[in-house]
Design a protein around this motif. Structure first.
Motif, PDB file in Angstrom:
ATOM      1  N   ARG A   1      -0.727 -13.035 -10.842  1.00  0.00           N
ATOM      2  CA  ARG A   1      -2.082 -13.240 -11.382  1.00  0.00           C
ATOM      3  C   ARG A   1      -3.051 -13.638 -10.269  1.00  0.00           C
ATOM      4  O   ARG A   1      -4.180 -13.151 -10.201  1.00  0.00           O
ATOM      5  N   ALA A   2      -2.601 -14.521  -9.393  1.00  0.00           N
ATOM      6  CA  ALA A   2      -3.462 -14.975  -8.300  1.00  0.00           C
ATOM      7  C   ALA A   2      -3.792 -13.838  -7.346  1.00  0.00           C
ATOM      8  O   ALA A   2      -4.919 -13.728  -6.853  1.00  0.00           O
ATOM      9  N   MET A   3      -2.816 -12.962  -7.102  1.00  0.00           N
ATOM     10  CA  MET A   3      -3.037 -11.865  -6.171  1.00  0.00           C
ATOM     11  C   MET A   3      -3.932 -10.777  -6.756  1.00  0.00           C
ATOM     12  O   MET A   3      -4.347  -9.868  -6.049  1.00  0.00           O
ATOM     13  N   GLY A   4      -4.221 -10.867  -8.037  1.00  0.00           N
ATOM     14  CA  GLY A   4      -5.135  -9.934  -8.669  1.00  0.00           C
ATOM     15  C   GLY A   4      -6.595 -10.259  -8.412  1.00  0.00           C
ATOM     16  O   GLY A   4      -7.486  -9.484  -8.764  1.00  0.00           O
ATOM     17  N   GLN A   5      -6.877 -11.418  -7.779  1.00  0.00           N
ATOM     18  CA  GLN A   5      -8.262 -11.810  -7.483  1.00  0.00           C
ATOM     19  C   GLN A   5      -8.843 -10.933  -6.369  1.00  0.00           C
ATOM     20  O   GLN A   5      -8.123 -10.460  -5.498  1.00  0.00           O
ATOM     21  N   ASP A   6     -10.143 -10.740  -6.426  1.00  0.00           N
ATOM     22  CA  ASP A   6     -10.832  -9.951  -5.398  1.00  0.00           C
ATOM     23  C   ASP A   6     -10.610 -10.563  -4.014  1.00  0.00           C
ATOM     24  O   ASP A   6     -10.724 -11.787  -3.844  1.00  0.00           O
ATOM     25  N   GLY A   7     -10.308  -9.723  -3.061  1.00  0.00           N
ATOM     26  CA  GLY A   7     -10.151 -10.172  -1.683  1.00  0.00           C
ATOM     27  C   GLY A   7      -8.765 -10.635  -1.321  1.00  0.00           C
ATOM     28  O   GLY A   7      -8.437 -10.778  -0.137  1.00  0.00           O
ATOM     29  N   SER A   8      -7.933 -10.905  -2.311  1.00  0.00           N
ATOM     30  CA  SER A   8      -6.575 -11.361  -2.019  1.00  0.00           C
ATOM     31  C   SER A   8      -5.796 -10.244  -1.333  1.00  0.00           C
ATOM     32  O   SER A   8      -5.975  -9.067  -1.645  1.00  0.00           O
ATOM     33  N   HIS A   9      -4.949 -10.616  -0.416  1.00  0.00           N
ATOM     34  CA  HIS A   9      -4.198  -9.584   0.297  1.00  0.00           C
ATOM     35  C   HIS A   9      -2.839 -10.100   0.751  1.00  0.00           C
ATOM     36  O   HIS A   9      -2.570 -11.310   0.743  1.00  0.00           O
ATOM     37  N   LEU A  10      -1.989  -9.170   1.133  1.00  0.00           N
ATOM     38  CA  LEU A  10      -0.679  -9.507   1.665  1.00  0.00           C
ATOM     39  C   LEU A  10      -0.751  -9.538   3.186  1.00  0.00           C
ATOM     40  O   LEU A  10      -1.590  -8.864   3.795  1.00  0.00           O
ATOM     41  N   ILE A  11       0.113 -10.325   3.788  1.00  0.00           N
ATOM     42  CA  ILE A  11       0.335 -10.300   5.223  1.00  0.00           C
ATOM     43  C   ILE A  11       1.799  -9.964   5.436  1.00  0.00           C
ATOM     44  O   ILE A  11       2.679 -10.669   4.933  1.00  0.00           O
TER      45      ILE A  11
ATOM     46  N   ARG B   1      -2.637   0.357   0.033  1.00  0.00           N
ATOM     47  CA  ARG B   1      -1.388   0.758  -0.619  1.00  0.00           C
ATOM     48  C   ARG B   1      -1.171   2.257  -0.482  1.00  0.00           C
ATOM     49  O   ARG B   1      -0.050   2.716  -0.219  1.00  0.00           O
ATOM     50  N   ASP B   2      -2.232   3.036  -0.648  1.00  0.00           N
ATOM     51  CA  ASP B   2      -2.096   4.488  -0.524  1.00  0.00           C
ATOM     52  C   ASP B   2      -1.658   4.889   0.878  1.00  0.00           C
ATOM     53  O   ASP B   2      -0.822   5.790   1.046  1.00  0.00           O
ATOM     54  N   GLU B   3      -2.204   4.226   1.894  1.00  0.00           N
ATOM     55  CA  GLU B   3      -1.826   4.539   3.275  1.00  0.00           C
ATOM     56  C   GLU B   3      -0.373   4.176   3.550  1.00  0.00           C
ATOM     57  O   GLU B   3       0.360   4.925   4.206  1.00  0.00           O
ATOM     58  N   ALA B   4       0.051   3.040   3.050  1.00  0.00           N
ATOM     59  CA  ALA B   4       1.448   2.630   3.238  1.00  0.00           C
ATOM     60  C   ALA B   4       2.393   3.577   2.509  1.00  0.00           C
ATOM     61  O   ALA B   4       3.436   3.964   3.046  1.00  0.00           O
TER      62      ALA B   4
ATOM     63  N   ILE C   1       7.640  -5.401  -3.518  1.00  0.00           N
ATOM     64  CA  ILE C   1       6.804  -6.603  -3.471  1.00  0.00           C
ATOM     65  C   ILE C   1       5.359  -6.252  -3.802  1.00  0.00           C
ATOM     66  O   ILE C   1       4.691  -6.954  -4.569  1.00  0.00           O
ATOM     67  N   TRP C   2       4.893  -5.143  -3.263  1.00  0.00           N
ATOM     68  CA  TRP C   2       3.510  -4.735  -3.532  1.00  0.00           C
ATOM     69  C   TRP C   2       3.331  -4.360  -5.005  1.00  0.00           C
ATOM     70  O   TRP C   2       2.267  -4.569  -5.591  1.00  0.00           O
ATOM     71  N   ASP C   3       4.358  -3.800  -5.626  1.00  0.00           N
ATOM     72  CA  ASP C   3       4.302  -3.503  -7.061  1.00  0.00           C
ATOM     73  C   ASP C   3       4.128  -4.787  -7.875  1.00  0.00           C
ATOM     74  O   ASP C   3       3.376  -4.827  -8.855  1.00  0.00           O
ATOM     75  N   ALA C   4       4.842  -5.835  -7.460  1.00  0.00           N
ATOM     76  CA  ALA C   4       4.835  -7.088  -8.224  1.00  0.00           C
ATOM     77  C   ALA C   4       3.599  -7.928  -7.951  1.00  0.00           C
ATOM     78  O   ALA C   4       3.127  -8.662  -8.825  1.00  0.00           O
ATOM     79  N   PHE C   5       3.061  -7.820  -6.733  1.00  0.00           N
ATOM     80  CA  PHE C   5       1.939  -8.671  -6.326  1.00  0.00           C
ATOM     81  C   PHE C   5       0.816  -7.786  -5.780  1.00  0.00           C
ATOM     82  O   PHE C   5       0.741  -7.534  -4.575  1.00  0.00           O
TER      83      PHE C   5
END
Length: 382
Positions: free
Chosen positions: A234-244, A275-278, A317-321
């Protein structure tokens, strides 16, 4: 791949020992797949790299089946560590900290191996727990958090496990690297039993066209079983949130995405992937097959067989978050360890105070007296 990456890891600038104002520090990270060294000196609020080394030792090979480190794996790791010991001695490093992670945590003979390393190299390793591993990786990636991000998820894919750290990005930015060293604003974390080596060994008997979806299914089940998944999602659904992403999997994938003709840390570290590029890069790796992947300059033969298991972990992981994008970090444990050593307020033992019992402790010193020496260096902010 490991040799190419190490050779290009930190640039070609040179500095002499005479020009350095502070002592040299070194961090050694013995993982399930790689053995890594980073030598640096304090520089402002960060550090400047003097030398680096990365060597694939495959310490965890076969561990999933036997529960033990194999004789062949131990010999490979010892060879890598003896090479690192020579580098430490040549540089005259006086402050060294050595850590071991998942393979040594899980192996029945892990403590015996650590004692043998001490006897044969003089280096003493501390087997750190998964929480400390997650903390160090987060510290190492502190300045990869976007200015507009409220929250980030640091993903450290290893050979035997994957650490996730959900971080309050605003607090992390305000505190800087020194604030992270003192108290990292990690809101939740976990260590998933998913690693590129262990996953490959679990599904490696299948043809690749069957193995990859099977790995995705397995990874998805493991991630969903973590009690923090829904909250972090839910938190990662916020605008600007990203993975490292900080791992060989992610940096190699970035090299493929960027179509590099050789590994370039200056191009990879800090770069972004959507995500599309990865997904496009992963599709290319799957289409090429094992032999085709081995010909890619940023993959090579040593990593070709492990790339799909790493990609399965990353995609799951990207699917889940669902963060907006992923930032690539060619950094992690070693950088976090160096910052903790330099600015954590508790210095490691110096040469001459080393215990002789062979019992693990947190720090170790390389033998040999400091001397002037010219070596590759690069000014970085880890």
């Amino acid at each position: 791949m490991a040799d190419k990456k190490a050779a290009n890891h930190r640039g070609n600038r040179r500095s002499s020992r005479k020009g350095r104002k502070g002592p040299l520090y070194a961090a050694v990270d013995l993982g399930t797949n790689n053995c890594r060294l980073l030598v640096a000196e304090p520089w402002g609020k960060s550090f400047r790299v003097v030398d680096s080394h990365s060597q694939i030792a495959r310490l965890g090979e076969g561990l999933h089946e036997t529960g033990r480190l194999s004789d062949a794996a131990i010999e490979r790791a010892l060879d890598a560590l003896k090479a690192i010991r020579r580098k430490l001695k040549n540089h005259g490093v006086g402050r060294v900290r050595c850590i071991a992670t998942e393979a040594c945590r899980q192996a029945e003979n892990g403590p015996d191996f650590i004692r043998r390393v001490h006897e044969e190299t003089g280096l003493t390793f501390k087997i750190i727990n998964a929480k400390e591993e997650a903390r160090l990786a987060t510290i190492g990636c502190h300045d990869l958090m976007a200015e507009d991000a409220k929250t980030v998820l640091v993903v450290d894919i290893g050979g035997g496990s994957t650490e996730l750290s959900w971080v309050n990005a605003k607090v992390a930015r305000e505190g800087g690297s020194h604030g992270l060293v003192k108290r990292a604003p990690i809101q939740d974390w976990t260590s998933l039993p998913l690693g590129v080596v262990t996953l490959h060994e679990r599904f490696g008997h299948l043809p690749e066209e069957e193995a990859f979806p099977a790995m995705l299914d397995h990874c998805g089940e493991v991630i969903r079983a973590w009690k923090g998944t829904e909250r972090v999602s839910r938190a990662m659904g916020q605008d600007g949130s990203h993975l490292i992403g900080t791992s060989g999997t992610v940096t190699c994938l970035a090299g493929v995405h960027l179509k590099l003709d050789r590994y370039r840390r200056d191009k990879v570290d800090g770069s972004w992937m959507s995500r599309d590029e990865a997904d496009a890069a992963v599709k290319l790796l799957r289409d090429l097959g094992l032999e085709g992947r081995a010909t890619l300059p940023t993959i090579g033969e040593e990593r070709a067989s492990l790339m799909l298991s790493g990609c399965a972990i990353m995609q799951s992981i990207w699917d889940a978050f669902p963060g907006d994008r992923l930032r690539v970090g060619d950094r992690g444990l070693r950088e976090g360890l160096l910052l903790s050593m330099m600015y954590g307020g508790k210095g490691p033992r110096k040469h001459g105070n080393r215990r002789r019992s062979g019992k693990p402790k947190e720090s170790e010193t390389a033998s040999g007296t400091p001397k002037d020496n010219n070596s590759p260096s690069a000014e970085v902010s880890p």
